[in-house]
Scaffold this active site. Structure first.
Site, PDB file in Angstrom:
ATOM      1  N   LYS A  29       0.834  -1.224   0.000  1.00 35.31           N
ATOM      2  CA  LYS A  29       0.000   0.000   0.000  1.00 35.31           C
ATOM      3  C   LYS A  29       0.859   1.260   0.000  1.00 35.31           C
ATOM      4  O   LYS A  29       0.659   2.170  -0.780  1.00 35.31           O
ATOM      5  CB  LYS A  29      -0.901   0.068   1.254  1.00 35.31           C
ATOM      6  CG  LYS A  29      -1.898  -1.044   1.396  1.00 35.31           C
ATOM      7  CD  LYS A  29      -2.819  -0.803   2.595  1.00 35.31           C
ATOM      8  CE  LYS A  29      -2.108  -0.815   3.931  1.00 35.31           C
ATOM      9  NZ  LYS A  29      -1.541  -2.096   4.338  1.00 35.31           N
ATOM     10  N   ARG A 104      -9.128   0.845   9.575  1.00 35.72           N
ATOM     11  CA  ARG A 104      -8.639  -0.482   9.960  1.00 35.72           C
ATOM     12  C   ARG A 104      -9.635  -1.222  10.850  1.00 35.72           C
ATOM     13  O   ARG A 104      -9.386  -2.363  11.223  1.00 35.72           O
ATOM     14  CB  ARG A 104      -7.312  -0.337  10.690  1.00 35.72           C
ATOM     15  CG  ARG A 104      -6.108  -0.472   9.747  1.00 35.72           C
ATOM     16  CD  ARG A 104      -4.870  -0.209  10.549  1.00 35.72           C
ATOM     17  NE  ARG A 104      -3.730  -0.946  10.118  1.00 35.72           N
ATOM     18  CZ  ARG A 104      -2.709  -0.410   9.456  1.00 35.72           C
ATOM     19  NH1 ARG A 104      -2.738   0.836   9.083  1.00 35.72           N
ATOM     20  NH2 ARG A 104      -1.660  -1.141   9.170  1.00 35.72           N
ATOM     21  N   ARG A 143      11.962  -6.495   4.366  1.00 37.65           N
ATOM     22  CA  ARG A 143      11.956  -5.084   3.975  1.00 37.65           C
ATOM     23  C   ARG A 143      12.729  -4.223   4.966  1.00 37.65           C
ATOM     24  O   ARG A 143      12.879  -4.566   6.136  1.00 37.65           O
ATOM     25  CB  ARG A 143      10.539  -4.572   3.760  1.00 37.65           C
ATOM     26  CG  ARG A 143       9.736  -4.344   5.000  1.00 37.65           C
ATOM     27  CD  ARG A 143       8.334  -3.908   4.647  1.00 37.65           C
ATOM     28  NE  ARG A 143       7.621  -3.457   5.817  1.00 37.65           N
ATOM     29  CZ  ARG A 143       6.398  -2.955   5.788  1.00 37.65           C
ATOM     30  NH1 ARG A 143       5.745  -2.843   4.658  1.00 37.65           N
ATOM     31  NH2 ARG A 143       5.820  -2.572   6.904  1.00 37.65           N
ATOM     32  N   ARG A 176      12.088  -2.189  10.625  1.00 42.57           N
ATOM     33  CA  ARG A 176      11.091  -1.654  11.556  1.00 42.57           C
ATOM     34  C   ARG A 176      10.869  -2.651  12.684  1.00 42.57           C
ATOM     35  O   ARG A 176      10.877  -3.849  12.462  1.00 42.57           O
ATOM     36  CB  ARG A 176       9.770  -1.419  10.811  1.00 42.57           C
ATOM     37  CG  ARG A 176       9.634  -0.035  10.253  1.00 42.57           C
ATOM     38  CD  ARG A 176       8.476   0.099   9.301  1.00 42.57           C
ATOM     39  NE  ARG A 176       7.194  -0.370   9.798  1.00 42.57           N
ATOM     40  CZ  ARG A 176       6.037  -0.215   9.139  1.00 42.57           C
ATOM     41  NH1 ARG A 176       6.031   0.409   7.974  1.00 42.57           N
ATOM     42  NH2 ARG A 176       4.909  -0.671   9.617  1.00 42.57           N
ATOM     43  N   ARG A 187       0.216  -8.801  13.344  1.00 40.15           N
ATOM     44  CA  ARG A 187      -0.367  -7.793  12.449  1.00 40.15           C
ATOM     45  C   ARG A 187      -1.274  -8.453  11.395  1.00 40.15           C
ATOM     46  O   ARG A 187      -2.340  -7.943  11.068  1.00 40.15           O
ATOM     47  CB  ARG A 187       0.741  -6.995  11.747  1.00 40.15           C
ATOM     48  CG  ARG A 187       1.470  -6.060  12.709  1.00 40.15           C
ATOM     49  CD  ARG A 187       2.759  -5.536  12.115  1.00 40.15           C
ATOM     50  NE  ARG A 187       2.546  -4.623  11.023  1.00 40.15           N
ATOM     51  CZ  ARG A 187       3.467  -4.324  10.105  1.00 40.15           C
ATOM     52  NH1 ARG A 187       4.670  -4.891  10.172  1.00 40.15           N
ATOM     53  NH2 ARG A 187       3.208  -3.477   9.157  1.00 40.15           N
TER      54      ARG A 187
HETATM   55  P1  AMP Z   1       1.316   0.825   8.792  1.00 40.49           P
HETATM   56  O1  AMP Z   1       2.561   1.584   8.513  1.00 40.49           O
HETATM   57  O2  AMP Z   1       0.112   1.333   8.036  1.00 40.49           O
HETATM   58  O3  AMP Z   1       1.493  -0.662   8.639  1.00 40.49           O
HETATM   59  O4  AMP Z   1       0.960   1.089  10.345  1.00 40.49           O
HETATM   60  C1  AMP Z   1       1.867   0.737  11.372  1.00 40.49           C
HETATM   61  C2  AMP Z   1       1.131   0.588  12.673  1.00 40.49           C
HETATM   62  O5  AMP Z   1       0.504   1.831  13.035  1.00 40.49           O
HETATM   63  C3  AMP Z   1      -0.010  -0.428  12.685  1.00 40.49           C
HETATM   64  O6  AMP Z   1       0.443  -1.749  12.882  1.00 40.49           O
HETATM   65  C4  AMP Z   1      -0.849   0.086  13.844  1.00 40.49           C
HETATM   66  O7  AMP Z   1      -0.261  -0.250  15.094  1.00 40.49           O
HETATM   67  C5  AMP Z   1      -0.734   1.587  13.686  1.00 40.49           C
HETATM   68  N1  AMP Z   1      -1.817   2.118  12.807  1.00 40.49           N
HETATM   69  C6  AMP Z   1      -1.684   2.707  11.593  1.00 40.49           C
HETATM   70  N2  AMP Z   1      -2.869   3.082  11.110  1.00 40.49           N
HETATM   71  C7  AMP Z   1      -3.779   2.719  12.034  1.00 40.49           C
HETATM   72  C8  AMP Z   1      -5.208   2.822  12.113  1.00 40.49           C
HETATM   73  N3  AMP Z   1      -5.928   3.357  11.120  1.00 40.49           N
HETATM   74  N4  AMP Z   1      -5.817   2.350  13.229  1.00 40.49           N
HETATM   75  C9  AMP Z   1      -5.112   1.815  14.247  1.00 40.49           C
HETATM   76  N5  AMP Z   1      -3.785   1.669  14.230  1.00 40.49           N
HETATM   77  C10 AMP Z   1      -3.102   2.120  13.140  1.00 40.49           C
END
Ligand code: AMP
Length: 230
Positions: A29, A104, A143, A176, A187
């Protein structure tokens, strides 16, 4: 493929792009959203990037979100709803945007519907990237994130492990914390149980575009462009 666009090309691509990009962690994404953001000259709202920046700066939001992020859980809908509203206050959504990482949960999807209604956003493109679970695990474990330019690269594209293949800076590539194997599995589980049901919940009210994201970045980007008619 190079992702730089002249002013003329941006104007050519200028039908309003109001896009939500959705899918499991590791499906690509963020990578696709960054390219689309450059291609159409629209802001990329990544809730994950906003949260990581808040954690790095140790803001109040960052302190509240850190634990959930580190173990692969979701940050509360209350906090995320506030963050989303604030993000949309800072852009001119009529000129387009790409939203990545939100919604989410079904509660977040409901928040988004209200925010869009208030902003007069009627028919956003809802792009859902899909691939198999084993590919997601493989991509997430291999990654690396550049702390300078924020680009995510796969080990297979990194020729010198001390240098970011995107911006060329030395010693900025990190894994990360939430890309460790046990966190990745959590996740993916959270995605399956809490995030994916949004598709079923919203499919009657929003047109969804499903794209197989198994192929490489350029091929997936082309598929998205075709789907967006651009
Ligand atoms: P991402 O980079 O989109 O994979 O987000 C990394 C982490 O941020 C996720 O695993 C969640 O812990 C948190 N996160 C990001 N977006 C959301 C969301 N819309 N709702 C809740 N947690 C989020």
């Amino acid at each position: 493929m190079k992702y730089f666009y002249s002013r003329k090309q941006l104007l050519k691509n200028s039908s309003i792009m109001q896009i939500i990009i959705f899918g499991a962690p590791g499906v690509g994404k963020g990578t696709q959203a960054k390219i689309i953001s450059l291609k159409y000259g629209i802001p990329h709202i990544s809730t994950g990037d906003i949260l990581r920046e808040a954690v790095a700066k140790k803001t109040e939001l960052g302190l509240l979100a850190k634990e959930a992020i580190d173990c692969g859980d979701l940050v509360s809908d209350d906090l995320m709803g506030g963050l989303l509203k604030e993000s949309f206050e800072n852009i001119d959504s009529k000129k387009g945007f790409i939203l990545d990482g939100f919604p989410r949960t079904i509660a977040q999807a409901e928040i988004l519907i209200v925010v869009f209604e208030n902003l007069g956003i009627k028919k956003p493109h809802f792009i859902i990237l899909t691939t198999k679970a084993n590919i997601l695990v493989e991509r997430l474990t291999s990654r690396r994130l550049c702390t300078k330019c924020n680009t995510i690269s796969n080990l297979s594209d990194i020729f010198d492990e001390n240098r970011c293949p995107s911006c060329g800076t030395e010693n900025t590539l990190i894994k990360r914390k939430d890309d460790q194997k046990d966190v990745i599995l959590n996740r993916l589980n959270v995605y399956r149980e809490t995030t994916k049901p949004i598709i079923e919940h919203c499919k009657a009210s929003i047109d969804m575009i499903f794209i197989d994201a198994t192929a490489n970045i350029d091929v997936v980007q082309k598929e998205i462009s075709i789907a967006l008619n651009n």
